[in-house]
Design a protein around this motif. Sequence first.
Motif: not given
Length: 129
Positions: A12, A14-16, A18, A40, A54-56, A60, A115, A117
């Motif tokens: 997964v 994680h992204s603000t 996706r 997803f 996955l949008q959170t 992040v 984000d 990463h």
Amino acid sequence: MTLPEVQLDHTVVHSTDRSASAHFLAGILGLEVGAPFGPFLPVDLANGVTLDFLQTSGPVREQHYAFLVRDEDFDAMIGRLEAAGVTYYADPNHRHPHEVNDLFGGRGAYFADPDGHNMEIMTVRYERP
């Protein structure tokens, strides 16, 4: 002793946003974004591993993702980073902008996704002692 065969199937990311994150990375790597699968948004890699974006709603936590790419595809990926206005670096700490490393006889570069990463493209696997 025989070790069991274990392979990474998916992970997964994680992204603000996706969609923005999945399309960004797929675009740089020259891949396609798949159809949504539950919460997803997948990007499938050539070795069968899937990155499930996955949008959170919260912050992040930055992660590192390294991609082994063919040497003949590397320059096109650098070109797509440049066309998108994304700075790439020769090092994971982002101290050498617009440079490529030559670790282990290959080429490599690092860049941040939307984000933060730390993404890496490399043409040769790292050798471990």
